[in-house]
Design an enzyme around this catalytic site. Structure first.
Site, mmCIF file in Angstrom:
data_model
loop_
_atom_site.group_PDB
_atom_site.id
_atom_site.type_symbol
_atom_site.label_atom_id
_atom_site.label_comp_id
_atom_site.label_asym_id
_atom_site.label_seq_id
_atom_site.Cartn_x
_atom_site.Cartn_y
_atom_site.Cartn_z
ATOM 1 N N CYS A 155 -7.120 -10.054 4.309
ATOM 2 C CA CYS A 155 -7.047 -8.896 3.421
ATOM 3 C C CYS A 155 -7.849 -7.714 3.937
ATOM 4 C CB CYS A 155 -7.522 -9.288 2.024
ATOM 5 S SG CYS A 155 -6.440 -10.521 1.271
ATOM 6 N N THR A 188 8.681 -8.410 -16.806
ATOM 7 C CA THR A 188 9.511 -9.607 -16.783
ATOM 8 C C THR A 188 8.905 -10.643 -15.854
ATOM 9 O OG1 THR A 188 11.496 -8.305 -17.218
ATOM 10 C CG2 THR A 188 11.825 -10.504 -16.292
ATOM 11 N N GLY A 248 -3.371 -13.712 -6.289
ATOM 12 C CA GLY A 248 -4.800 -13.765 -6.526
ATOM 13 C C GLY A 248 -5.432 -12.402 -6.721
ATOM 14 N N THR A 249 -4.949 -11.399 -5.990
ATOM 15 C CA THR A 249 -5.525 -10.062 -6.116
ATOM 16 C C THR A 249 -5.334 -9.517 -7.525
ATOM 17 O OG1 THR A 249 -5.341 -9.509 -3.775
ATOM 18 C CG2 THR A 249 -5.321 -7.677 -5.327
ATOM 19 N N GLY A 264 -0.604 -18.687 -5.245
ATOM 20 C CA GLY A 264 0.284 -19.758 -4.816
ATOM 21 C C GLY A 264 0.420 -19.924 -3.319
#
Length: 390
Positions: free
Chosen positions: A331, A239, A69-70, A202
């Protein structure tokens, strides 16, 4: 142990592990390689992209896989703002709410510090909500982007995103929402929300840490932040984490049953348990203050301030009783400053430092929350008996 810190992270679901395992073992190819192993990885990545797009009601080409998300927030805020200013140098302002996650707030401050943007902070009411009027009050012809989170990670308040996005759209301004906490609990249909960008992570809904996604509506200008091999259609080089993408897509697919109106709606069950828990805590702890909106809040979050205590001391007492929770955003770990979110709600700094957040996953039970509510009363009383918080 009663785990009530799901807003920080959730356990990995077995179905998710089973779906991603082949791409951590035998199917280990690079999706950019032109051989059978690479083709298998590319097919898995395409399948994950399609499944993620289905969960968000968008096209597969509008999904960018990220490390979480960050990164998704950084790419949305910086990428859209920088691309719009490159197209029109007059667009040099961004608007964010006063209760954003640090990933959004610090991205906006970076634009201010390094690129000369102005940051307009949208005020919230005492429940942590942004009104349409408050947003209208900060928009300017020079506004390049608006970012307002879908649901707050500390107090659980849900924002009227569709109405806010409609206002921005009427003025030709892209609208981004951080939906990291909303995923699995609230509808994520990007067309219904009317947003131009939406961030996901996720590990908040049963996938491992280290994977996320950003939806960016087609034709929205986006400057990439990571350059190299041109993966993700040139928007995020590197990748791809195939196993992580499969994990995220699987978790999102499983979580779709949590949406309101779905045949099985864990959100309604958890919301009822949350309300019982809130009532029990408020009844058992004189002076306790519920933070966030009383009704427009995530089913999974109940947050309080306990004046006359230290939030960290209450946490330690609760952990001794087998209850794991949090004093706010994971966070912001290591910071002893009062929460900027609570300050934005108008809560006194000293009271804000007594905050404790309880957050639940869909498997939480009524018995666990009854035990936790009783433990809260004991923990707060124990801390108060030691004298004034220092």
């Amino acid at each position: 142990m009663i785990f009530l810190d799901a807003a920080a992270t959730t356990p990995v679901r077995r179905e998710v592990l089973e779906a991603m395992w082949p791409y951590l073992s035998g199917e280990f190819g690079n999706p950019s390689s032109h051989h059978s192993l690479g083709d298998a990885a590319a097919a898995a990545l395409a399948g994950a992209r399609a499944a993620t797009a289905t969960a968000l009601g968008c096209r597969p080409g509008e999904i960018i896989f990220t490390s979480g998300g960050t990164e998704a927030d950084n790419l949305a805020v910086k990428g859209i703002a920088l691309a719009r200013r490159a197209a029109d140098p007059r667009l040099d302002r961004v608007a964010i709410s006063a209760v954003e996650h640090p990933a959004v707030e610090e991205s906006a401050r970076y634009l201010e510090r390094v690129h000369g943007f102005a940051v307009d902070v949208i005020p919230v009411d005492s429940f942590g909500q942004v009104t349409v009027e408050a947003l209208a009050g900060v928009l300017r012809p020079e506004t390049a982007l608006v970012s307002v989170m879908y649901a707050n990670n500390e107090v659980g308040t849900v924002q009227p995103v569709a109405r806010l996005a409609a206002l921005a759209r009427a003025r030709g301004i892209p609208f981004h929402t951080d939906a990291v906490q909303a995923a699995g609990w609230l509808p994520l249909d990007t067309a219904a929300l009317g947003v131009d960008a939406l961030s996901l992570s996720g590990h908040k809904l049963g996938a491992p840490k280290g994977n996320g996604a950003l939806f960016v509506r087609g034709r929205t200008r986006l400057e990439p932040l990571v350059h190299g091999g041109g993966q993700e259609r040139g928007r995020r080089s590197g990748t791809e984490n195939v196993a992580g993408a499969v994990a995220l897509a699987t978790a999102l697919t499983l979580a779709r049953t949590s949406r309101p109106g779905a045949p099985e709606d864990p959100g309604s069950r958890v919301a009822a348990l949350r309300d019982d828990f809130i009532r029990a805590v408020l009844a058992g702890v004189p002076g306790a203050i519920l933070t966030g909106h009383p009704t427009e809040r995530l089913p999974s979050v109940a947050s309080f301030c306990f004046p006359g205590t230290s939030g960290e001391s209450v946490l330690l007492e609760l952990e001794r009783q087998g209850v794991i929770c949090s004093s706010g955003s994971a966070c912001a770990a290591g910071s002893d400053a009062p929460s900027s979110v609570l300050l934005a709600l108008g809560i006194d700094a000293e009271v804000a430092q007594t905050a404790v957040r309880f957050s639940f996953d869909p498997t939480v039970t009524a018995d666990e929350l009854r035990q936790a509510a009783a433990a809260v009363g004991i923990a707060v009383a124990g801390v108060q008996s030691l004298g004034p918080a220092r």
